[in-house]
Scaffold this motif. Sequence first.
Motif, mmCIF file in Angstrom:
data_model
loop_
_atom_site.group_PDB
_atom_site.id
_atom_site.type_symbol
_atom_site.label_atom_id
_atom_site.label_comp_id
_atom_site.label_asym_id
_atom_site.label_seq_id
_atom_site.Cartn_x
_atom_site.Cartn_y
_atom_site.Cartn_z
ATOM 1 N N SER A 171 0.771 8.642 -0.188
ATOM 2 C CA SER A 171 1.549 7.510 0.330
ATOM 3 C C SER A 171 0.736 6.694 1.326
ATOM 4 O O SER A 171 0.793 5.462 1.322
ATOM 5 C CB SER A 171 2.840 8.006 0.982
ATOM 6 N N VAL A 172 -0.021 7.369 2.185
ATOM 7 C CA VAL A 172 -0.895 6.668 3.133
ATOM 8 C C VAL A 172 -1.924 5.839 2.364
ATOM 9 O O VAL A 172 -2.119 4.652 2.639
ATOM 10 C CB VAL A 172 -1.606 7.670 4.085
ATOM 11 N N ALA A 173 -2.571 6.467 1.394
ATOM 12 C CA ALA A 173 -3.610 5.782 0.620
ATOM 13 C C ALA A 173 -3.039 4.590 -0.149
ATOM 14 O O ALA A 173 -3.645 3.509 -0.167
ATOM 15 C CB ALA A 173 -4.281 6.762 -0.336
ATOM 16 N N LEU A 174 -1.878 4.771 -0.751
ATOM 17 C CA LEU A 174 -1.243 3.688 -1.506
ATOM 18 C C LEU A 174 -0.851 2.535 -0.572
ATOM 19 O O LEU A 174 -1.047 1.369 -0.914
ATOM 20 C CB LEU A 174 -0.020 4.214 -2.263
ATOM 21 N N THR A 175 -0.330 2.871 0.592
ATOM 22 C CA THR A 175 0.039 1.837 1.565
ATOM 23 C C THR A 175 -1.180 1.017 1.966
ATOM 24 O O THR A 175 -1.130 -0.212 1.992
ATOM 25 C CB THR A 175 0.681 2.476 2.819
ATOM 26 N N ILE A 189 -0.664 0.946 11.354
ATOM 27 C CA ILE A 189 0.606 1.167 12.040
ATOM 28 C C ILE A 189 1.698 1.605 11.067
ATOM 29 O O ILE A 189 2.486 2.498 11.374
ATOM 30 C CB ILE A 189 1.033 -0.109 12.801
ATOM 31 N N ILE A 190 1.724 1.017 9.894
ATOM 32 C CA ILE A 190 2.805 1.269 8.938
ATOM 33 C C ILE A 190 2.579 2.509 8.075
ATOM 34 O O ILE A 190 3.531 3.218 7.734
ATOM 35 C CB ILE A 190 2.991 0.029 8.028
ATOM 36 N N ALA A 191 1.355 2.801 7.717
ATOM 37 C CA ALA A 191 1.067 3.845 6.726
ATOM 38 C C ALA A 191 1.634 5.211 7.099
ATOM 39 O O ALA A 191 2.253 5.874 6.274
ATOM 40 C CB ALA A 191 -0.444 3.944 6.492
ATOM 41 N N GLY A 192 1.425 5.654 8.330
ATOM 42 C CA GLY A 192 1.895 6.981 8.742
ATOM 43 C C GLY A 192 3.406 7.119 8.705
ATOM 44 O O GLY A 192 3.934 8.033 8.055
ATOM 45 N N PRO A 193 4.142 6.239 9.398
ATOM 46 C CA PRO A 193 5.599 6.346 9.359
ATOM 47 C C PRO A 193 6.184 6.188 7.950
ATOM 48 O O PRO A 193 7.112 6.908 7.577
ATOM 49 C CB PRO A 193 6.065 5.206 10.276
ATOM 50 N N LEU A 194 5.623 5.279 7.164
ATOM 51 C CA LEU A 194 6.120 5.103 5.796
ATOM 52 C C LEU A 194 5.852 6.350 4.958
ATOM 53 O O LEU A 194 6.733 6.832 4.231
ATOM 54 C CB LEU A 194 5.462 3.874 5.151
ATOM 55 N N ALA A 195 4.652 6.906 5.067
ATOM 56 C CA ALA A 195 4.315 8.115 4.317
ATOM 57 C C ALA A 195 5.169 9.294 4.766
ATOM 58 O O ALA A 195 5.599 10.104 3.939
ATOM 59 C CB ALA A 195 2.832 8.436 4.493
ATOM 60 N N SER A 196 5.445 9.374 6.049
ATOM 61 C CA SER A 196 6.307 10.436 6.564
ATOM 62 C C SER A 196 7.723 10.295 6.005
ATOM 63 O O SER A 196 8.349 11.294 5.630
ATOM 64 C CB SER A 196 6.326 10.382 8.090
ATOM 65 N N THR A 197 8.213 9.076 5.942
ATOM 66 C CA THR A 197 9.544 8.830 5.374
ATOM 67 C C THR A 197 9.583 9.220 3.898
ATOM 68 O O THR A 197 10.518 9.893 3.449
ATOM 69 C CB THR A 197 9.931 7.346 5.540
ATOM 70 N N ILE A 198 8.571 8.827 3.153
ATOM 71 C CA ILE A 198 8.509 9.166 1.725
ATOM 72 C C ILE A 198 8.434 10.683 1.543
ATOM 73 O O ILE A 198 9.123 11.251 0.682
ATOM 74 C CB ILE A 198 7.319 8.459 1.046
#
Length: 160
Positions: free
Chosen positions: A83-87, A99-108
């Motif tokens: 998810s981090v890599a895709l973001t 800023i977005i990659a970590g929280p988004l990947a954590s949510t996914i």
Amino acid sequence: MSRLELTQIALLAAFITVSGAIKIPSIIPGAEFQLSAPLAVAICYAFGFKIYIIAGILSSMTGLILGTHTLFNIAIAMIFRLSVALTMQIIGRNKLSLIIAGPLASTIARCSIGLILDKLAYALIVAAIPGMIYTAILSIPLSVILERIKREFWRQENVV
């Protein structure tokens, strides 16, 4: 792949493994923060997808061999990593993606846990909010440090 890249990957895998064992407590029970999350985001940013994924797989295998990870832990970690890599691939390599990659990947990853365990993902996501904030904040300075180390590493190698 050169010996230098292999050395770099091994060191990054060790960083991920060790930082995954460091947990910062939270006010909310069960919402402790793993230092490996912002480090993983920074590694993807500084070193790119290939090195990041290889180091992540090595770190997961090390955790499995040491008995600190289960296959379930590895599945969640890989969902986070991909998810981090895709973001970063979609948004690009910039401060916003950091800023977005970590929280988004954590949510996914937490939504995936919710689906696998047939539990409400909402509770898992709410408990992770402090860690998501830490990740968003710490990813930027960690990426700056890793990029500086990478530049210095290759500069020294070209001198020798």
